[in-house]
Design a protein around this motif. Structure first.
Motif, PDB file in Angstrom:
ATOM      1  N   GLN A  11     -19.337  48.085  36.131  1.00 47.89           N
ATOM      2  CA  GLN A  11     -18.156  48.658  35.504  1.00 47.89           C
ATOM      3  C   GLN A  11     -18.452  49.021  34.054  1.00 47.89           C
ATOM      4  O   GLN A  11     -19.217  48.354  33.376  1.00 47.89           O
ATOM      5  CB  GLN A  11     -16.988  47.679  35.543  1.00 47.89           C
ATOM      6  N   LEU A  12     -17.792  50.064  33.591  1.00 47.96           N
ATOM      7  CA  LEU A  12     -18.036  50.530  32.234  1.00 47.96           C
ATOM      8  C   LEU A  12     -17.308  49.695  31.188  1.00 47.96           C
ATOM      9  O   LEU A  12     -17.817  49.447  30.112  1.00 47.96           O
ATOM     10  CB  LEU A  12     -17.617  51.998  32.113  1.00 47.96           C
ATOM     11  N   ASP A  13     -16.096  49.243  31.467  1.00 51.45           N
ATOM     12  CA  ASP A  13     -15.285  48.553  30.472  1.00 51.45           C
ATOM     13  C   ASP A  13     -15.069  47.097  30.868  1.00 51.45           C
ATOM     14  O   ASP A  13     -13.950  46.651  31.074  1.00 51.45           O
ATOM     15  CB  ASP A  13     -13.943  49.275  30.317  1.00 51.45           C
ATOM     16  N   ALA A  14     -16.138  46.329  30.962  1.00 47.48           N
ATOM     17  CA  ALA A  14     -16.033  44.934  31.381  1.00 47.48           C
ATOM     18  C   ALA A  14     -15.259  44.100  30.363  1.00 47.48           C
ATOM     19  O   ALA A  14     -14.502  43.205  30.746  1.00 47.48           O
ATOM     20  CB  ALA A  14     -17.410  44.336  31.610  1.00 47.48           C
ATOM     21  N   GLU A  15     -15.423  44.402  29.062  1.00 52.03           N
ATOM     22  CA  GLU A  15     -14.703  43.632  28.045  1.00 52.03           C
ATOM     23  C   GLU A  15     -13.191  43.842  28.170  1.00 52.03           C
ATOM     24  O   GLU A  15     -12.409  42.901  28.066  1.00 52.03           O
ATOM     25  CB  GLU A  15     -15.157  44.003  26.634  1.00 52.03           C
ATOM     26  N   GLY A  16     -12.785  45.080  28.404  1.00 50.31           N
ATOM     27  CA  GLY A  16     -11.355  45.368  28.569  1.00 50.31           C
ATOM     28  C   GLY A  16     -10.785  44.696  29.814  1.00 50.31           C
ATOM     29  O   GLY A  16      -9.664  44.171  29.783  1.00 50.31           O
ATOM     30  N   GLN A  17     -11.563  44.710  30.873  1.00 49.33           N
ATOM     31  CA  GLN A  17     -11.113  44.061  32.115  1.00 49.33           C
ATOM     32  C   GLN A  17     -10.962  42.557  31.893  1.00 49.33           C
ATOM     33  O   GLN A  17      -9.994  41.953  32.334  1.00 49.33           O
ATOM     34  CB  GLN A  17     -12.099  44.320  33.255  1.00 49.33           C
ATOM     35  N   GLN A  18     -11.945  41.952  31.222  1.00 50.38           N
ATOM     36  CA  GLN A  18     -11.893  40.515  30.970  1.00 50.38           C
ATOM     37  C   GLN A  18     -10.714  40.171  30.071  1.00 50.38           C
ATOM     38  O   GLN A  18     -10.038  39.175  30.285  1.00 50.38           O
ATOM     39  CB  GLN A  18     -13.203  40.034  30.340  1.00 50.38           C
ATOM     40  N   ALA A  19     -10.451  40.999  29.076  1.00 47.54           N
ATOM     41  CA  ALA A  19      -9.322  40.742  28.184  1.00 47.54           C
ATOM     42  C   ALA A  19      -8.000  40.803  28.948  1.00 47.54           C
ATOM     43  O   ALA A  19      -7.123  39.958  28.746  1.00 47.54           O
ATOM     44  CB  ALA A  19      -9.319  41.754  27.042  1.00 47.54           C
ATOM     45  N   ALA A  20      -7.848  41.784  29.826  1.00 47.12           N
ATOM     46  CA  ALA A  20      -6.623  41.891  30.628  1.00 47.12           C
ATOM     47  C   ALA A  20      -6.478  40.695  31.559  1.00 47.12           C
ATOM     48  O   ALA A  20      -5.385  40.148  31.715  1.00 47.12           O
ATOM     49  CB  ALA A  20      -6.630  43.192  31.427  1.00 47.12           C
ATOM     50  N   LEU A  21      -7.581  40.267  32.149  1.00 46.18           N
ATOM     51  CA  LEU A  21      -7.542  39.136  33.073  1.00 46.18           C
ATOM     52  C   LEU A  21      -7.218  37.834  32.348  1.00 46.18           C
ATOM     53  O   LEU A  21      -6.499  36.982  32.868  1.00 46.18           O
ATOM     54  CB  LEU A  21      -8.881  39.022  33.800  1.00 46.18           C
ATOM     55  N   SER A  22      -7.709  37.700  31.128  1.00 50.65           N
ATOM     56  CA  SER A  22      -7.461  36.462  30.382  1.00 50.65           C
ATOM     57  C   SER A  22      -5.994  36.326  29.975  1.00 50.65           C
ATOM     58  O   SER A  22      -5.544  35.224  29.652  1.00 50.65           O
ATOM     59  CB  SER A  22      -8.364  36.387  29.150  1.00 50.65           C
ATOM     60  N   ARG A  23      -5.228  37.416  29.998  1.00 55.43           N
ATOM     61  CA  ARG A  23      -3.799  37.342  29.670  1.00 55.43           C
ATOM     62  C   ARG A  23      -2.959  36.842  30.844  1.00 55.43           C
ATOM     63  O   ARG A  23      -1.778  36.565  30.679  1.00 55.43           O
ATOM     64  CB  ARG A  23      -3.294  38.706  29.215  1.00 55.43           C
ATOM     65  N   VAL A  24      -3.558  36.742  32.028  1.00 56.65           N
ATOM     66  CA  VAL A  24      -2.831  36.248  33.202  1.00 56.65           C
ATOM     67  C   VAL A  24      -3.079  34.745  33.292  1.00 56.65           C
ATOM     68  O   VAL A  24      -4.221  34.318  33.476  1.00 56.65           O
ATOM     69  CB  VAL A  24      -3.304  36.948  34.501  1.00 56.65           C
ATOM     70  N   PRO A  25      -2.038  33.930  33.148  1.00 59.00           N
ATOM     71  CA  PRO A  25      -2.232  32.481  33.106  1.00 59.00           C
ATOM     72  C   PRO A  25      -2.826  31.936  34.410  1.00 59.00           C
ATOM     73  O   PRO A  25      -2.502  32.391  35.497  1.00 59.00           O
ATOM     74  CB  PRO A  25      -0.832  31.917  32.884  1.00 59.00           C
ATOM     75  N   ARG A  26      -3.685  30.943  34.239  1.00 60.51           N
ATOM     76  CA  ARG A  26      -4.315  30.261  35.370  1.00 60.51           C
ATOM     77  C   ARG A  26      -3.908  28.799  35.307  1.00 60.51           C
ATOM     78  O   ARG A  26      -3.908  28.196  34.233  1.00 60.51           O
ATOM     79  CB  ARG A  26      -5.835  30.402  35.254  1.00 60.51           C
ATOM     80  N   ARG A  27      -3.552  28.224  36.452  1.00 65.19           N
ATOM     81  CA  ARG A  27      -3.134  26.818  36.482  1.00 65.19           C
ATOM     82  C   ARG A  27      -3.435  26.223  37.849  1.00 65.19           C
ATOM     83  O   ARG A  27      -3.834  26.930  38.762  1.00 65.19           O
ATOM     84  CB  ARG A  27      -1.645  26.701  36.167  1.00 65.19           C
ATOM     85  N   ARG A  28      -3.206  24.920  37.976  1.00 65.28           N
ATOM     86  CA  ARG A  28      -3.386  24.222  39.255  1.00 65.28           C
ATOM     87  C   ARG A  28      -2.023  23.906  39.848  1.00 65.28           C
ATOM     88  O   ARG A  28      -1.105  23.534  39.136  1.00 65.28           O
ATOM     89  CB  ARG A  28      -4.168  22.931  39.074  1.00 65.28           C
ATOM     90  N   LEU A  29      -1.944  24.048  41.164  1.00 63.43           N
ATOM     91  CA  LEU A  29      -0.691  23.735  41.845  1.00 63.43           C
ATOM     92  C   LEU A  29      -0.531  22.227  42.000  1.00 63.43           C
ATOM     93  O   LEU A  29      -1.499  21.527  42.300  1.00 63.43           O
ATOM     94  CB  LEU A  29      -0.675  24.348  43.247  1.00 63.43           C
ATOM     95  N   SER A  30       0.690  21.761  41.840  1.00 67.60           N
ATOM     96  CA  SER A  30       0.984  20.364  42.122  1.00 67.60           C
ATOM     97  C   SER A  30       1.177  20.212  43.636  1.00 67.60           C
ATOM     98  O   SER A  30       1.358  21.204  44.350  1.00 67.60           O
ATOM     99  CB  SER A  30       2.261  19.943  41.392  1.00 67.60           C
ATOM    100  N   ALA A  31       1.149  18.996  44.104  1.00 64.16           N
ATOM    101  CA  ALA A  31       1.354  18.742  45.532  1.00 64.16           C
ATOM    102  C   ALA A  31       2.753  19.196  45.955  1.00 64.16           C
ATOM    103  O   ALA A  31       2.929  19.768  47.038  1.00 64.16           O
ATOM    104  CB  ALA A  31       1.157  17.265  45.844  1.00 64.16           C
ATOM    105  N   LYS A  32       3.734  18.968  45.094  1.00 67.79           N
ATOM    106  CA  LYS A  32       5.107  19.375  45.421  1.00 67.79           C
ATOM    107  C   LYS A  32       5.207  20.895  45.537  1.00 67.79           C
ATOM    108  O   LYS A  32       5.792  21.420  46.486  1.00 67.79           O
ATOM    109  CB  LYS A  32       6.068  18.869  44.350  1.00 67.79           C
ATOM    110  N   GLU A  33       4.630  21.601  44.567  1.00 66.70           N
ATOM    111  CA  GLU A  33       4.705  23.057  44.589  1.00 66.70           C
ATOM    112  C   GLU A  33       3.946  23.632  45.787  1.00 66.70           C
ATOM    113  O   GLU A  33       4.367  24.622  46.376  1.00 66.70           O
ATOM    114  CB  GLU A  33       4.151  23.634  43.288  1.00 66.70           C
ATOM    115  N   ALA A  34       2.845  23.002  46.164  1.00 66.31           N
ATOM    116  CA  ALA A  34       2.097  23.460  47.345  1.00 66.31           C
ATOM    117  C   ALA A  34       2.938  23.288  48.603  1.00 66.31           C
ATOM    118  O   ALA A  34       2.880  24.111  49.519  1.00 66.31           O
ATOM    119  CB  ALA A  34       0.782  22.697  47.476  1.00 66.31           C
TER     120      ALA A  34
END
Length: 186
Positions: A104-127
């Motif tokens: 890909q030509l714009d890997a930095e831009g893609q990574q920046a956009a992806l880093s704005r999407v929060p990442r977390r772990r699911l709890s047992a209740k939420e699963a």
């Protein structure tokens, strides 16, 4: 036709060898604390690879230690080959995705956009009750049901939730939700 048969036989031999290695490592792992510590460190540093290995071990265990005693060897082997084919297809697709990302030509831009999407772990209740405000019970990309401690990403614009590994592969190529096509950035 003969080439396909030879390739299938080679793959099968490699899988059997890998399965035997899994069995040896499992038996050693029960007795050797350093091996367990090494695996824990590997899992911490390479979660994607460790997850792939664990999925192979699950497929191997279902073949070797089949809980359904009514299935004969041929039936177990057919199920094993089917699951292994799906597993290998997923690995090949991931490899293709990595190659696409590499070129890909714009890997930095893609990574920046992806880093704005929060990442977390699911709890047992939420699963159990469903993830996110929409209470979805499965990942919309791979269609697997949630498990406790799954790594997920929740898109802020539409509130859809996906496994992080599934969302990452999609969002690198597309800056829109895979379900409703809402743009990541408003």
């Amino acid at each position: 036709m003969a080439l396909e048969t030879i390739a299938a036989a080679c793959i099968l031999l490699h899988v059997v060898f890998a399965g035997l290695c899994v069995e040896v490592v499992r038996k050693l792992g029960k007795q050797l604390a350093p091996l367990r510590a090494l695996y824990a460190a590997f899992r911490g540093r390479c979660p994607y690879t460790a997850e792939t290995l664990e999925r192979f071990v699950e497929i191997w265990d279902l073949f070797v230690r089949c809980p359904d005693s009514s299935l004969g060897f041929e039936d177990r082997f057919a199920v094993f080959c089917d699951q292994l084919g799906d597993f290998l297809e997923g690995l090949v697709q991931r490899a293709v995705d990595v190659l696409e990302l590499f070129f890909q030509l714009d890997a930095e831009g893609q990574q920046a956009a992806l880093s704005r999407v929060p990442r977390r772990r699911l709890s047992a209740k939420e699963a159990a009750v469903g993830a996110g405000p929409l209470r979805v019970s499965t990942c919309g990309i791979c269609l697997e049901e949630w498990k406790a401690k799954d790594d997920v990403r929740q898109l802020s614009a539409c509130q859809h939730v996906f496994h992080a590994r599934c969302a990452d592969a999609w969002l690198w190529r597309n800056q829109r939700c895979p379900m409703c096509r809402t743009p990541l950035v408003g």
